[in-house]
Enzyme design. Structure first.
Site, mmCIF file in Angstrom:
data_model
loop_
_atom_site.group_PDB
_atom_site.id
_atom_site.type_symbol
_atom_site.label_atom_id
_atom_site.label_comp_id
_atom_site.label_asym_id
_atom_site.label_seq_id
_atom_site.Cartn_x
_atom_site.Cartn_y
_atom_site.Cartn_z
ATOM 1 N N GLU A 81 0.800 -1.228 0.000
ATOM 2 C CA GLU A 81 0.000 0.000 0.000
ATOM 3 C C GLU A 81 0.836 1.284 0.000
ATOM 4 O O GLU A 81 0.868 2.018 0.989
ATOM 5 C CB GLU A 81 -0.939 0.006 1.213
ATOM 6 C CG GLU A 81 -1.912 -1.155 1.234
ATOM 7 C CD GLU A 81 -2.976 -1.033 2.333
ATOM 8 O OE1 GLU A 81 -2.829 -0.167 3.211
ATOM 9 O OE2 GLU A 81 -3.944 -1.798 2.289
ATOM 10 N N GLU B 97 -5.259 -8.713 0.972
ATOM 11 C CA GLU B 97 -5.792 -8.424 2.314
ATOM 12 C C GLU B 97 -7.286 -8.160 2.194
ATOM 13 O O GLU B 97 -7.726 -7.466 1.277
ATOM 14 C CB GLU B 97 -5.181 -7.162 2.941
ATOM 15 C CG GLU B 97 -3.792 -7.313 3.479
ATOM 16 C CD GLU B 97 -3.279 -6.019 4.147
ATOM 17 O OE1 GLU B 97 -4.099 -5.177 4.568
ATOM 18 O OE2 GLU B 97 -2.055 -5.884 4.239
#
Ligand code: FCB
Length: 478
Positions: free
Chosen positions: A198, A388
Protein backbone atom coordinates in the site's frame (compact mmCIF):
# COMPACT_ATOMS: atom_id res chain seq x y z
CA UNK A 1 -0.75 -39.08 2.71
CA UNK A 2 -4.16 -38.74 4.28
CA UNK A 3 -4.55 -35.22 5.58
CA UNK A 4 -5.44 -36.17 9.14
CA UNK A 5 -2.38 -38.39 9.47
CA UNK A 6 -0.29 -35.61 8.03
CA UNK A 7 -1.66 -33.10 10.53
CA UNK A 8 -1.14 -35.50 13.43
CA UNK A 9 2.50 -35.94 12.40
CA UNK A 10 2.86 -32.18 12.50
CA UNK A 11 1.43 -32.11 15.98
CA UNK A 12 -1.79 -30.35 15.07
CA UNK A 13 -4.13 -33.33 15.14
CA UNK A 14 -5.39 -32.26 18.55
CA UNK A 15 -6.95 -29.23 16.91
CA UNK A 16 -9.49 -31.32 15.07
CA UNK A 17 -12.21 -30.98 17.79
CA UNK A 18 -12.44 -27.28 16.87
CA UNK A 19 -15.12 -28.11 14.41
CA UNK A 20 -18.13 -28.09 16.63
CA UNK A 21 -21.56 -29.25 15.52
CA UNK A 22 -23.16 -25.85 16.03
CA UNK A 23 -20.56 -24.05 13.94
CA UNK A 24 -20.96 -26.60 11.18
CA UNK A 25 -24.67 -25.88 11.19
CA UNK A 26 -24.02 -22.13 11.13
CA UNK A 27 -21.61 -22.36 8.23
CA UNK A 28 -23.77 -24.63 6.14
CA UNK A 29 -26.86 -22.58 6.81
CA UNK A 30 -25.35 -19.44 5.32
CA UNK A 31 -22.49 -20.37 2.98
CA UNK A 32 -23.81 -20.74 -0.51
CA UNK A 33 -20.55 -21.58 -2.22
CA UNK A 34 -17.73 -24.04 -1.82
CA UNK A 35 -13.99 -23.92 -2.04
CA UNK A 36 -14.16 -25.93 -5.28
CA UNK A 37 -16.18 -23.12 -6.90
CA UNK A 38 -13.02 -20.97 -6.86
CA UNK A 39 -11.05 -23.59 -8.78
CA UNK A 40 -8.28 -25.99 -7.81
CA UNK A 41 -5.44 -23.52 -8.35
CA UNK A 42 -6.95 -20.75 -6.26
CA UNK A 43 -4.55 -19.67 -3.49
CA UNK A 44 -5.93 -19.42 0.05
CA UNK A 45 -3.84 -17.67 2.66
CA UNK A 46 -3.66 -15.35 5.62
CA UNK A 47 -1.63 -12.14 5.62
CA UNK A 48 0.55 -10.46 8.26
CA UNK A 49 3.19 -7.72 8.52
CA UNK A 50 6.49 -7.79 10.42
CA UNK A 51 6.08 -4.84 12.76
CA UNK A 52 2.52 -5.81 13.63
CA UNK A 53 3.39 -9.30 14.91
CA UNK A 54 7.11 -9.95 15.44
CA UNK A 55 8.10 -8.04 18.60
CA UNK A 56 11.74 -8.76 19.57
CA UNK A 57 12.65 -5.30 18.34
CA UNK A 58 16.05 -5.26 19.97
CA UNK A 59 17.02 -8.86 19.35
CA UNK A 60 19.71 -10.40 17.18
CA UNK A 61 21.04 -7.11 15.92
CA UNK A 62 17.83 -5.61 14.54
CA UNK A 63 18.14 -1.85 14.02
CA UNK A 64 15.34 0.59 14.91
CA UNK A 65 12.67 1.36 12.32
CA UNK A 66 10.54 4.46 11.89
CA UNK A 67 7.74 2.68 13.73
CA UNK A 68 9.90 2.14 16.85
CA UNK A 69 10.67 5.85 16.89
CA UNK A 70 7.09 6.88 16.18
CA UNK A 71 5.67 4.68 18.96
CA UNK A 72 8.11 6.17 21.46
CA UNK A 73 6.71 9.66 20.80
CA UNK A 74 3.95 10.75 23.13
CA UNK A 75 0.44 10.80 21.70
CA UNK A 76 1.30 9.18 18.37
CA UNK A 77 -0.29 5.81 19.17
CA UNK A 78 -3.82 6.28 20.49
CA UNK A 79 -3.36 3.74 23.26
CA UNK A 80 0.28 4.65 24.03
CA UNK A 81 1.34 1.12 23.03
CA UNK A 82 4.30 -0.09 20.93
CA UNK A 83 5.25 -3.08 18.77
CA UNK A 84 8.06 -4.05 21.19
CA UNK A 85 6.46 -7.41 21.97
CA UNK A 86 3.40 -7.53 19.68
CA UNK A 87 2.44 -11.21 19.16
CA UNK A 88 5.99 -12.36 19.92
CA UNK A 89 5.89 -14.06 16.52
CA UNK A 90 9.69 -13.85 16.45
CA UNK A 91 9.74 -16.64 19.03
CA UNK A 92 6.37 -18.27 18.40
CA UNK A 93 6.33 -18.51 14.62
CA UNK A 94 6.36 -22.33 14.61
CA UNK A 95 3.26 -22.54 16.79
CA UNK A 96 1.50 -19.85 14.77
CA UNK A 97 2.26 -21.50 11.46
CA UNK A 98 0.86 -24.75 12.81
CA UNK A 99 -2.37 -22.90 13.56
CA UNK A 100 -2.42 -21.54 10.01
CA UNK A 101 -1.94 -25.04 8.67
CA UNK A 102 -4.61 -26.46 10.93
CA UNK A 103 -7.05 -23.89 9.51
CA UNK A 104 -6.24 -25.48 6.12
CA UNK A 105 -4.62 -22.42 4.55
CA UNK A 106 -2.06 -23.15 1.86
CA UNK A 107 -0.21 -19.82 1.85
CA UNK A 108 1.25 -17.38 4.34
CA UNK A 109 1.89 -13.74 3.52
CA UNK A 110 4.45 -12.02 5.74
CA UNK A 111 6.85 -9.13 5.38
CA UNK A 112 10.56 -8.83 5.99
CA UNK A 113 11.70 -6.17 8.44
CA UNK A 114 14.34 -4.23 6.49
CA UNK A 115 16.09 -3.25 9.74
CA UNK A 116 16.59 -6.89 10.74
CA UNK A 117 18.40 -7.62 7.50
CA UNK A 118 20.24 -4.29 7.27
CA UNK A 119 20.18 -2.64 10.72
CA UNK A 120 21.45 0.63 9.26
CA UNK A 121 19.31 0.27 6.14
CA UNK A 122 22.39 -0.14 3.95
CA UNK A 123 25.81 -1.75 4.23
CA UNK A 124 26.55 -5.04 5.87
CA UNK A 125 23.87 -7.69 6.02
CA UNK A 126 23.02 -8.95 9.51
CA UNK A 127 23.06 -12.75 9.07
CA UNK A 128 20.99 -13.33 12.21
CA UNK A 129 18.22 -11.16 10.81
CA UNK A 130 18.10 -13.13 7.58
CA UNK A 131 18.28 -16.39 9.54
CA UNK A 132 14.96 -15.63 11.15
CA UNK A 133 13.24 -15.42 7.76
CA UNK A 134 15.06 -18.57 6.66
CA UNK A 135 13.51 -20.35 9.64
CA UNK A 136 10.04 -18.99 8.85
CA UNK A 137 10.36 -20.11 5.22
CA UNK A 138 11.68 -23.55 6.27
CA UNK A 139 8.79 -24.02 8.65
CA UNK A 140 6.26 -22.97 6.01
CA UNK A 141 7.69 -25.44 3.51
CA UNK A 142 7.81 -28.21 6.09
CA UNK A 143 4.11 -27.67 6.78
CA UNK A 144 3.22 -27.51 3.09
CA UNK A 145 2.49 -23.76 3.23
CA UNK A 146 3.63 -21.50 0.37
CA UNK A 147 5.47 -18.41 1.60
CA UNK A 148 4.40 -15.10 0.00
CA UNK A 149 6.84 -12.36 0.96
CA UNK A 150 6.26 -8.61 1.06
CA UNK A 151 9.54 -6.73 0.86
CA UNK A 152 8.27 -3.52 2.42
CA UNK A 153 5.36 -3.18 4.83
CA UNK A 154 6.02 0.32 6.18
CA UNK A 155 8.95 -0.23 8.57
CA UNK A 156 11.76 1.85 7.05
CA UNK A 157 15.03 1.66 9.00
CA UNK A 158 15.30 4.79 11.14
CA UNK A 159 18.87 5.31 9.91
CA UNK A 160 17.45 5.89 6.42
CA UNK A 161 14.69 8.18 7.65
CA UNK A 162 17.46 10.24 9.24
CA UNK A 163 18.79 10.70 5.71
CA UNK A 164 15.42 11.85 4.36
CA UNK A 165 13.66 8.50 4.07
CA UNK A 166 11.24 8.23 1.15
CA UNK A 167 11.75 11.89 0.25
CA UNK A 168 15.39 11.20 -0.69
CA UNK A 169 15.84 9.80 -4.19
CA UNK A 170 18.71 7.68 -2.90
CA UNK A 171 16.02 5.42 -1.42
CA UNK A 172 15.82 3.75 -4.84
CA UNK A 173 19.37 2.44 -4.49
CA UNK A 174 18.92 1.59 -0.80
CA UNK A 175 15.77 -0.33 -1.59
CA UNK A 176 17.14 -2.28 -4.54
CA UNK A 177 20.20 -3.33 -2.50
CA UNK A 178 17.87 -4.52 0.25
CA UNK A 179 15.68 -6.37 -2.26
CA UNK A 180 18.82 -7.95 -3.68
CA UNK A 181 19.93 -9.21 -0.25
CA UNK A 182 16.49 -10.72 0.49
CA UNK A 183 16.03 -12.42 -2.85
CA UNK A 184 19.58 -13.81 -2.93
CA UNK A 185 18.99 -15.38 0.47
CA UNK A 186 15.46 -16.69 -0.04
CA UNK A 187 14.86 -16.72 -3.78
CA UNK A 188 15.79 -20.37 -4.18
CA UNK A 189 12.77 -21.42 -2.12
CA UNK A 190 10.31 -18.54 -2.40
CA UNK A 191 8.57 -17.82 -5.70
CA UNK A 192 5.94 -15.31 -4.61
CA UNK A 193 7.11 -11.77 -3.91
CA UNK A 194 5.30 -8.49 -3.34
CA UNK A 195 7.36 -5.33 -3.62
CA UNK A 196 5.45 -2.73 -1.56
CA UNK A 197 2.47 -2.80 0.74
CA UNK A 198 0.00 0.00 0.00
CA UNK A 199 2.35 2.77 -1.15
CA UNK A 200 -0.44 5.34 -0.94
CA UNK A 201 -0.98 4.65 2.75
CA UNK A 202 2.64 4.93 3.84
CA UNK A 203 3.24 8.04 1.75
CA UNK A 204 -0.05 9.80 2.56
CA UNK A 205 -0.37 8.82 6.23
CA UNK A 206 3.38 8.95 6.87
CA UNK A 207 4.52 11.95 4.79
CA UNK A 208 1.41 14.05 4.12
CA UNK A 209 -1.00 13.76 7.06
CA UNK A 210 1.55 12.60 9.63
CA UNK A 211 -0.59 10.16 11.59
CA UNK A 212 1.64 7.22 10.69
CA UNK A 213 5.42 6.93 10.94
CA UNK A 214 7.53 8.90 10.37
CA UNK A 215 4.92 11.58 11.08
CA UNK A 216 5.96 14.07 8.43
CA UNK A 217 3.54 16.43 6.73
CA UNK A 218 2.79 18.43 3.62
CA UNK A 219 2.94 18.22 -0.14
CA UNK A 220 6.68 18.88 -0.19
CA UNK A 221 7.24 15.58 1.62
CA UNK A 222 4.40 13.67 0.05
CA UNK A 223 5.17 14.24 -3.63
CA UNK A 224 8.81 13.13 -3.62
CA UNK A 225 7.86 10.17 -1.39
CA UNK A 226 5.22 9.14 -3.95
CA UNK A 227 7.59 9.34 -6.89
CA UNK A 228 10.39 7.46 -5.13
CA UNK A 229 8.00 4.77 -3.92
CA UNK A 230 6.67 4.37 -7.47
CA UNK A 231 10.23 4.03 -8.76
CA UNK A 232 11.06 1.45 -6.05
CA UNK A 233 7.93 -0.48 -6.96
CA UNK A 234 9.26 -1.04 -10.48
CA UNK A 235 13.00 -1.24 -9.75
CA UNK A 236 12.31 -3.68 -6.91
CA UNK A 237 10.34 -5.83 -9.34
CA UNK A 238 13.31 -5.92 -11.70
CA UNK A 239 15.64 -7.09 -8.90
CA UNK A 240 13.28 -9.93 -8.01
CA UNK A 241 12.94 -10.89 -11.69
CA UNK A 242 16.70 -11.08 -11.98
CA UNK A 243 17.38 -13.05 -8.80
CA UNK A 244 14.45 -15.44 -8.55
CA UNK A 245 13.84 -18.20 -11.07
CA UNK A 246 10.15 -18.61 -12.00
CA UNK A 247 9.26 -15.67 -9.82
CA UNK A 248 5.63 -14.66 -9.39
CA UNK A 249 5.88 -10.93 -8.72
CA UNK A 250 3.26 -8.52 -7.50
CA UNK A 251 2.78 -5.41 -5.46
CA UNK A 252 -0.20 -4.41 -3.35
CA UNK A 253 -2.62 -1.51 -3.35
CA UNK A 254 -5.15 -0.24 -0.85
CA UNK A 255 -8.26 0.35 -2.88
CA UNK A 256 -11.81 1.44 -2.40
CA UNK A 257 -14.73 1.94 -4.75
CA UNK A 258 -15.74 5.59 -4.62
CA UNK A 259 -19.25 7.00 -4.89
CA UNK A 260 -20.19 10.69 -4.89
CA UNK A 261 -22.38 11.71 -1.93
CA UNK A 262 -24.84 13.42 -4.30
CA UNK A 263 -25.32 13.81 -8.02
CA UNK A 264 -24.01 17.36 -7.82
CA UNK A 265 -21.03 18.06 -9.99
CA UNK A 266 -18.81 19.22 -7.14
CA UNK A 267 -19.33 15.90 -5.33
CA UNK A 268 -18.75 13.96 -8.50
CA UNK A 269 -15.46 15.78 -8.96
CA UNK A 270 -14.58 15.09 -5.32
CA UNK A 271 -15.23 11.38 -5.95
CA UNK A 272 -13.07 11.52 -9.06
CA UNK A 273 -10.13 12.97 -7.10
CA UNK A 274 -10.51 10.30 -4.42
CA UNK A 275 -10.48 7.61 -7.10
CA UNK A 276 -7.29 8.99 -8.66
CA UNK A 277 -5.55 9.20 -5.31
CA UNK A 278 -6.71 5.95 -3.76
CA UNK A 279 -6.99 3.62 -6.72
CA UNK A 280 -4.98 4.90 -9.68
CA UNK A 281 -1.91 6.79 -8.53
CA UNK A 282 0.48 3.82 -8.27
CA UNK A 283 -0.93 1.26 -10.65
CA UNK A 284 -1.05 3.46 -13.75
CA UNK A 285 2.66 4.38 -13.84
CA UNK A 286 3.50 0.69 -13.35
CA UNK A 287 1.34 -0.14 -16.36
CA UNK A 288 3.22 2.40 -18.45
CA UNK A 289 0.38 4.95 -18.43
CA UNK A 290 2.26 7.58 -16.41
CA UNK A 291 0.74 9.33 -13.43
CA UNK A 292 -3.02 9.93 -13.75
CA UNK A 293 -4.14 13.37 -14.88
CA UNK A 294 -7.05 15.37 -13.48
CA UNK A 295 -5.84 16.08 -9.95
CA UNK A 296 -4.11 19.40 -9.80
CA UNK A 297 -1.79 18.88 -6.82
CA UNK A 298 -0.52 15.62 -8.28
CA UNK A 299 0.53 17.36 -11.48
CA UNK A 300 3.42 18.78 -9.45
CA UNK A 301 4.87 15.26 -9.40
CA UNK A 302 6.42 16.24 -12.74
CA UNK A 303 8.92 18.31 -10.80
CA UNK A 304 10.52 15.17 -9.39
CA UNK A 305 10.71 13.25 -12.65
CA UNK A 306 14.11 12.92 -14.31
CA UNK A 307 14.71 11.94 -17.91
CA UNK A 308 13.98 8.26 -18.37
CA UNK A 309 11.83 8.00 -15.24
CA UNK A 310 8.55 7.41 -17.08
CA UNK A 311 10.02 4.27 -18.56
CA UNK A 312 11.60 3.23 -15.24
CA UNK A 313 8.20 3.45 -13.53
CA UNK A 314 6.90 0.65 -15.68
CA UNK A 315 7.13 -2.99 -14.61
CA UNK A 316 5.47 -6.07 -15.94
CA UNK A 317 3.87 -7.41 -12.76
CA UNK A 318 2.66 -11.00 -12.79
CA UNK A 319 -0.13 -10.06 -10.42
CA UNK A 320 -1.67 -7.06 -8.74
CA UNK A 321 -2.47 -7.38 -5.04
CA UNK A 322 -5.72 -5.68 -4.07
CA UNK A 323 -6.55 -4.85 -0.47
CA UNK A 324 -10.10 -3.75 0.12
CA UNK A 325 -11.94 -3.17 3.35
CA UNK A 326 -14.65 -0.55 2.70
CA UNK A 327 -16.09 1.88 0.20
CA UNK A 328 -15.75 5.64 0.16
CA UNK A 329 -18.62 8.06 -0.27
CA UNK A 330 -17.04 11.39 -1.17
CA UNK A 331 -18.21 14.96 -0.80
CA UNK A 332 -16.64 18.28 -1.69
CA UNK A 333 -15.07 19.91 1.39
CA UNK A 334 -12.77 22.74 2.44
CA UNK A 335 -10.37 20.35 4.12
CA UNK A 336 -7.93 18.66 3.62
CA UNK A 337 -6.08 20.95 1.24
CA UNK A 338 -5.41 19.73 -2.32
CA UNK A 339 -7.95 16.94 -2.06
CA UNK A 340 -10.77 19.36 -1.17
CA UNK A 341 -12.97 16.42 -0.43
CA UNK A 342 -13.95 14.31 2.52
CA UNK A 343 -15.54 11.01 3.20
CA UNK A 344 -19.09 10.90 4.53
CA UNK A 345 -18.82 8.44 7.46
CA UNK A 346 -21.14 5.41 7.26
CA UNK A 347 -23.13 6.34 10.38
CA UNK A 348 -24.08 9.65 8.72
CA UNK A 349 -25.33 7.75 5.70
CA UNK A 350 -27.72 5.71 7.78
CA UNK A 351 -25.65 2.52 7.72
CA UNK A 352 -26.69 0.39 10.69
CA UNK A 353 -24.13 -0.13 13.50
CA UNK A 354 -24.23 -3.83 12.71
CA UNK A 355 -22.55 -2.97 9.39
CA UNK A 356 -19.85 -0.70 10.79
CA UNK A 357 -16.61 -2.23 12.05
CA UNK A 358 -14.43 -1.22 15.02
CA UNK A 359 -12.41 0.91 12.61
CA UNK A 360 -15.54 2.83 11.62
CA UNK A 361 -15.46 1.17 8.20
CA UNK A 362 -18.61 0.20 6.36
CA UNK A 363 -19.17 -3.49 5.66
CA UNK A 364 -19.86 -3.25 1.93
CA UNK A 365 -19.23 -6.64 0.29
CA UNK A 366 -20.10 -5.47 -3.21
CA UNK A 367 -17.15 -3.09 -2.96
CA UNK A 368 -14.65 -5.90 -3.44
CA UNK A 369 -16.49 -7.00 -6.59
CA UNK A 370 -16.49 -3.46 -7.96
CA UNK A 371 -12.82 -2.89 -7.24
CA UNK A 372 -11.80 -6.21 -8.81
CA UNK A 373 -13.78 -5.23 -11.93
CA UNK A 374 -12.17 -1.79 -11.98
CA UNK A 375 -8.62 -3.20 -11.88
CA UNK A 376 -9.40 -6.10 -14.21
CA UNK A 377 -10.40 -3.52 -16.84
CA UNK A 378 -6.78 -2.34 -17.24
CA UNK A 379 -5.28 -3.95 -20.30
CA UNK A 380 -1.96 -4.67 -18.55
CA UNK A 381 -3.35 -6.41 -15.46
CA UNK A 382 -2.75 -10.13 -15.93
CA UNK A 383 -3.80 -11.52 -12.60
CA UNK A 384 -5.37 -10.23 -9.39
CA UNK A 385 -4.81 -11.59 -5.93
CA UNK A 386 -6.74 -10.29 -2.95
CA UNK A 387 -3.76 -9.80 -0.63
CA UNK A 388 -5.79 -8.42 2.31
CA UNK A 389 -9.44 -8.36 3.32
CA UNK A 390 -10.93 -8.60 6.79
CA UNK A 391 -12.61 -6.77 9.63
CA UNK A 392 -12.13 -5.68 13.24
CA UNK A 393 -14.95 -6.38 15.67
CA UNK A 394 -15.08 -6.19 19.47
CA UNK A 395 -14.39 -9.88 20.09
CA UNK A 396 -14.84 -11.50 23.44
CA UNK A 397 -13.22 -14.69 24.58
CA UNK A 398 -15.56 -16.99 26.44
CA UNK A 399 -13.63 -19.91 27.90
CA UNK A 400 -11.67 -21.29 24.99
CA UNK A 401 -13.88 -19.84 22.27
CA UNK A 402 -14.45 -16.56 20.48
CA UNK A 403 -17.82 -16.46 18.77
CA UNK A 404 -17.07 -13.83 16.17
CA UNK A 405 -20.22 -14.40 14.17
CA UNK A 406 -20.03 -10.99 12.50
CA UNK A 407 -16.57 -11.77 11.13
CA UNK A 408 -17.73 -15.16 9.80
CA UNK A 409 -20.53 -13.35 8.00
CA UNK A 410 -18.11 -10.70 6.73
CA UNK A 411 -15.88 -13.33 5.10
CA UNK A 412 -18.83 -15.19 3.62
CA UNK A 413 -20.26 -12.04 2.10
CA UNK A 414 -16.99 -10.70 0.72
CA UNK A 415 -15.94 -14.08 -0.64
CA UNK A 416 -19.28 -14.43 -2.41
CA UNK A 417 -18.48 -11.17 -4.23
CA UNK A 418 -14.94 -12.30 -5.09
CA UNK A 419 -16.48 -15.41 -6.61
CA UNK A 420 -19.01 -13.29 -8.50
CA UNK A 421 -16.18 -11.28 -10.10
CA UNK A 422 -14.29 -14.47 -10.91
CA UNK A 423 -17.33 -16.08 -12.51
CA UNK A 424 -17.72 -13.02 -14.69
CA UNK A 425 -14.22 -13.55 -15.99
CA UNK A 426 -12.00 -11.38 -13.75
CA UNK A 427 -8.59 -13.08 -13.37
CA UNK A 428 -8.71 -13.47 -9.57
CA UNK A 429 -6.23 -16.12 -8.50
CA UNK A 430 -6.12 -15.97 -4.72
CA UNK A 431 -7.42 -14.58 -1.46
CA UNK A 432 -5.56 -13.72 1.75
CA UNK A 433 -7.54 -12.98 4.88
CA UNK A 434 -6.32 -10.13 7.02
CA UNK A 435 -5.12 -11.43 9.41
CA UNK A 436 -3.74 -14.53 11.11
CA UNK A 437 -3.45 -13.06 14.62
CA UNK A 438 -4.89 -10.10 16.50
CA UNK A 439 -1.97 -7.66 16.36
CA UNK A 440 -0.58 -4.14 16.62
CA UNK A 441 -2.87 -2.07 14.41
CA UNK A 442 -0.48 0.85 13.83
CA UNK A 443 -1.68 4.18 15.30
CA UNK A 444 -4.72 2.40 16.76
CA UNK A 445 -2.61 0.17 19.03
CA UNK A 446 -3.90 -3.28 20.01
CA UNK A 447 -7.56 -2.32 20.39
CA UNK A 448 -8.93 -3.29 16.95
CA UNK A 449 -8.82 -7.05 16.61
CA UNK A 450 -8.67 -8.35 13.05
CA UNK A 451 -7.36 -11.87 13.71
CA UNK A 452 -8.69 -15.30 12.87
CA UNK A 453 -6.86 -16.20 16.06
CA UNK A 454 -7.43 -14.26 19.27
CA UNK A 455 -4.31 -13.20 21.16
CA UNK A 456 -4.34 -12.48 24.87
CA UNK A 457 -1.52 -9.95 24.91
CA UNK A 458 -0.86 -10.40 28.66
CA UNK A 459 -0.14 -14.13 28.34
CA UNK A 460 0.37 -14.55 24.56
CA UNK A 461 -2.26 -17.27 24.64
CA UNK A 462 -3.81 -18.03 21.25
CA UNK A 463 -7.47 -18.98 20.79
CA UNK A 464 -8.80 -19.84 17.36
CA UNK A 465 -11.95 -17.81 16.73
CA UNK A 466 -15.07 -19.16 15.04
CA UNK A 467 -13.91 -17.36 11.88
CA UNK A 468 -10.72 -19.46 11.94
CA UNK A 469 -12.81 -22.58 12.43
CA UNK A 470 -15.03 -21.49 9.58
CA UNK A 471 -12.00 -21.34 7.28
CA UNK A 472 -10.85 -24.71 8.58
CA UNK A 473 -14.13 -26.25 7.51
CA UNK A 474 -14.56 -24.30 4.32
CA UNK A 475 -11.03 -25.03 3.11
CA UNK A 476 -11.12 -28.62 4.36
CA UNK A 477 -14.02 -29.48 2.07
CA UNK A 478 -13.16 -31.35 -1.04
C1 FCB B 1 -4.00 -2.33 5.76
C2 FCB B 1 -2.59 -2.63 6.16
C3 FCB B 1 -2.47 -3.71 7.21
C4 FCB B 1 -3.55 -3.57 8.27
C5 FCB B 1 -4.91 -3.48 7.63
C6 FCB B 1 -6.05 -3.38 8.63
O1 FCB B 1 -4.09 -1.04 5.27
O2 FCB B 1 -1.84 -3.04 5.05
O3 FCB B 1 -1.19 -3.67 7.76
O4 FCB B 1 -3.27 -2.51 9.09
O5 FCB B 1 -4.96 -2.36 6.78
Amino acid sequence: MHRRTFLRLLGVGALAPWVSGSLRALAYATTRFRKADFGDDFVWGAATAAYQIEGAVREDGRGPSVWDTFCSRKGRIKTGETGDVACDFYHRYAEDLRLLRAMNFGAFRFSIAWARVLPQGVGKVNPKGLDFYQRVVDECLRLGIKPWITLYHWDLPQALEDRGGWTNRDVVGWFTDYADACTRALGDRVRHWMILNEPLVFTAAGYFAGFHAPGRKGLKNFLPAVHHAALCQAEGGRVVRQNVGQAHIGTTFSCTPVDPATEREKDQRAAHRFDILFNRLFVEPALGMGYPKGFKALEKLEKYLRPGDEERLRFDFDFIGLQNYFRTVAKKALFPPYLWAKEVPPARRGISPENITEMGWEVYPEGIYRIIRQFAAYAGVKQIVITENGAAFPDERVGDAVHDTRRVRFFEQYLAQVLRAKREGAPVAGYFAWTLLDNFEWAEGYRPRFGLVHVDFATQQRTVKDSGRWFQMFLGER
